[in-house]
Scaffold this active site. Structure first.
Site, PDB file in Angstrom:
ATOM      1  N   SER A 111     -62.168  73.954  15.935  1.00  0.00           N
ATOM      2  CA  SER A 111     -62.985  74.983  15.306  1.00  0.00           C
ATOM      3  C   SER A 111     -64.259  75.269  16.101  1.00  0.00           C
ATOM      4  CB  SER A 111     -63.292  74.546  13.868  1.00  0.00           C
ATOM      5  OG  SER A 111     -63.815  75.589  13.113  1.00  0.00           O
TER       6      SER A 111
ATOM      7  N   ASP B  42     -65.209  79.568  29.646  1.00  0.00           N
ATOM      8  CA  ASP B  42     -65.005  80.976  29.983  1.00  0.00           C
ATOM      9  C   ASP B  42     -66.113  81.533  30.870  1.00  0.00           C
ATOM     10  OD1 ASP B  42     -62.648  81.061  28.621  1.00  0.00           O
ATOM     11  OD2 ASP B  42     -63.388  82.191  26.902  1.00  0.00           O
TER      12      ASP B  42
ATOM     13  N   LYS C 299     -57.744  75.552  16.406  1.00  0.00           N
ATOM     14  CA  LYS C 299     -58.057  76.215  15.135  1.00  0.00           C
ATOM     15  C   LYS C 299     -58.954  77.422  15.428  1.00  0.00           C
ATOM     16  CE  LYS C 299     -60.067  75.604  10.536  1.00  0.00           C
ATOM     17  NZ  LYS C 299     -61.060  76.675  10.617  1.00  0.00           N
TER      18      LYS C 299
END
Length: 585
Positions: free
Chosen positions: A295, A306, A320
């Protein structure tokens, strides 16, 4: 006659209009009709059962089971909390509650609840409760057979109660007066400066307000002279989305998109960006992750990956990518409902299980790698969606031996640690403590006296294979081979205790250290021989290798209309309306 014809005509017209209205209602608003119809059916079923079923129904239990089954058919995160369970939801959101601050466990053999691990500086530890204490009475009420003592221990902050316990080694029960406090679970149970000026921060949750403590820990480590940082997110199950964004902001410039949520309605879509000036955009970072990283933890790890801001080390995360928000219901109830999916900066969603498409038996599985989509980091490194965050440096996880599971499950390690503490008022610091050979010999004797039995998987598989060989007619020719294999795989407790001594000793050491130095000490013990941390230290210790890992691969280019072009910043493609969500769980 004309009057009768007129009445018939009007009646026919009304019938036609009624039929048209009815069918236009069904076709034009079929979903509303279906919902109304099924709610009416459900209501009728409950009433019929209540009136005619042979036994008296408990309406709260019967209907609650129906609600839970309905919600679980959607996903495991959409849940109903009646008024009496709201404190459970609040604890999840705030990571705090009114209580004594201790992990407890019900022991079926004793028919009692036992103190497992008091938290440092919390009421249980402050009054002197210890791991191994057996709870006998609360305010004079016998707790024998009570499997849910936690509800009694929790309560309004400032209230007190009398607790009677039985302590191993003590002849008589002990009495304690405990005042409930606001129990704040530790956000950062441990941080430290390691060798080679590497900082280490263990972040256990994103519930509550951990970003403030993280900032303090990081700035303190900077004062101590760290030149690189390890962020440990292993087994961090997530919490508030905004907290993940805030911590990402410490290492990324202002204005960077960290996460975007997309749902069915406009209000469920939002873009979260960094809003402040960062603390440090240059310090090399390694993030430790595993299958328990979920999460909000995946948002932080994924965003840093990223933007090529950190090297991710460990195992693939949980996966999740669903966002939940609380919705108020009648009679004080609350529903935590999944309203959207979240997408990290490259555009990928880490959700690993597609609950919308279930198997015929109702089960769901992970999205296969073959069906995932390739995305790119800021500099062009390939990353994928649909299965959590895949680490840049994968570390093979050492499998724990089967015997260790049974030693823990039978409380033999826990009980040995309790007896050890009775004999040792103090121990060495967590950094220097070790289980000696003499200690381990004592533990082995205790295991043997306990008539310890455990299930060897190899014996189980061999037995199944033997039965199948007999069924298929191969046993006659293979009987000698089976006998030889059975002798080699025969149950040998002494051999297994010696062969797996390293893993067992480590578990014993952790249990003992936590009795004296709490959760912080257990983490220090774990880090002594930690493959993930060792790999992270190796990566951070080689600046050239670190830069290479976060650089565009030489073979990665984007082709457009037959010609090579530069890599495009993925943030230019991300647009969304604004709406603040409370949390990700």
């Amino acid at each position: 006659m004309k009057k009768i014809l007129k009445v018939r005509w009007i009646t026919t017209l009304l019938l036609v209009v009624g039929v048209v209205v009815f069918f236009s209602f069904k076709s034009g608003d079929s979903r509303s009709f279906q919902i109304a119809k099924n709610l009416d059916i459900f209501n009728s079923i409950v009433k019929e059962l209540d009136m005619f079923y042979v036994d008296t129904l408990d309406p709260n239990k019967t209907i609650r089971e129906g609600i839970d089954a309905m919600l679980y058919s959607l996903d495991p995160y959409t849940e109903f909390y009646p008024e009496e369970d709201r404190s459970e939801l609040e604890q999840m959101l705030k990571a705090s509650y009114g209580g004594i601050g201790s992990i407890i466990r019900y022991e079926p053999k004793l028919k009692r609840t036992v103190i497992v691990e008091p938290y440092e500086n919390m009421p249980a530890a402050e009054v002197g409760l210890k791991a191994g204490d057996i709870l006998l009475e609360i305010d004079g009420k016998d707790l024998t057979g009570n499997t849910d003592v936690s509800k009694i221990l929790r309560g309004q902050v400032g209230t007190s109660f009398q607790l009677k316990v039985e302590r191993p080694g003590e002849a008589k029960p002990l009495d304690f007066t405990i005042v409930r406090k606001n129990i704040q679970l530790p956000f950062i149970p441990y941080y430290s400066k390691l060798d080679n000026n590497i900082g280490y921060i263990n972040l256990s949750t994103f519930s509550g307000n951990p970003s403030k403590e993280f900032k303090k820990a990081f700035l303190d480590l900077k004062k101590q002279g760290i030149t690189s940082l390890v962020i440990d997110l292993r087994n961090n199950g997530g919490g508030l989305l905004e907290e993940a964004v805030e911590i990402a902001n410490y290492f990324l410039p202002r204005g960077k998109t960290i996460v975007t949520t997309k749902g069915k309605i406009k209000q469920a879509s939002n873009t979260y960006k960094t809003l402040r000036e960062p603390l440090d955009t240059d310090i090399p970072i390694a993030v430790l992750v595993n299958s328990g990283t979920a999460s909000a933890s995946e948002i932080l790890a994924g965003a840093l990956q990223d933007y090529d801001r950190a090297v991710i080390v460990g195992n693939r995360t949980f996966g999740k990518g669903l966002v939940q928000v609380p919705r108020t219901l009648p009679y004080g109830g609350t529903m935590k409902v999944t309203t959207s999916k979240y997408y990290i900066p490259s555009g990928r969603c880490v959700q690993a299980i597609d609950y919308k498409h279930r198997n015929p038996d109702g089960s769901v599985g992970r999205i296969p790698d073959s069906l995932t989509t390739v995305f790119h980091t800021a500099v062009g490194r390939e990353v994928r969606d649909g299965g959590g965050v895949t680490p840049d440096v994968a570390v093979e996880q050492e499998k724990l031996p089967n015997i260790l599971f049974y030693l823990v499950n039978d409380n033999l390690i826990f009980n040995y640690a309790t007896q050890y503490c009775l004999k040792h008022p103090t121990i060495a610091s967590p950094e220097n403590f070790e289980v000696t050979d003499a200690d381990y010999a004592e533990f082995k004797e205790m295991v043997k006296k306990a008539d310890f039995k455990y299930d060897q998987q190899s014996e189980k598989i061999l037995k199944n294979l033997k039965e199948m060989a007999e069924f298929e007619g191969y046993m006659k020719d293979a009987s000698e081979e089976f006998k030889a294999l059975e002798q080699k795989l025969s149950h040998n407790l002494d051999r297994d205790l010696d062969y797996f001594a390293k893993d067992i000793k480590n578990m014993i050491a952790q249990d003992i250290i936590k009795r004296y130095y709490f959760q912080r000490g257990g983490i220090i013990q774990q880090l002594k021989d930690d493959d993930d941390l060792n790999e992270a230290v190796k990566v951070l210790g080689n600046s050239e290798e670190y830069k290479k890992m976060l650089s565009v691969p030489e073979t990665t280019v984007i082709k457009e209309k037959g010609k090579e072009t530069s890599l495009v910043n993925f943030n230019s493609y991300r647009k969304s309306s604004l709406m603040i969500f409370d949390y990700v769980v």
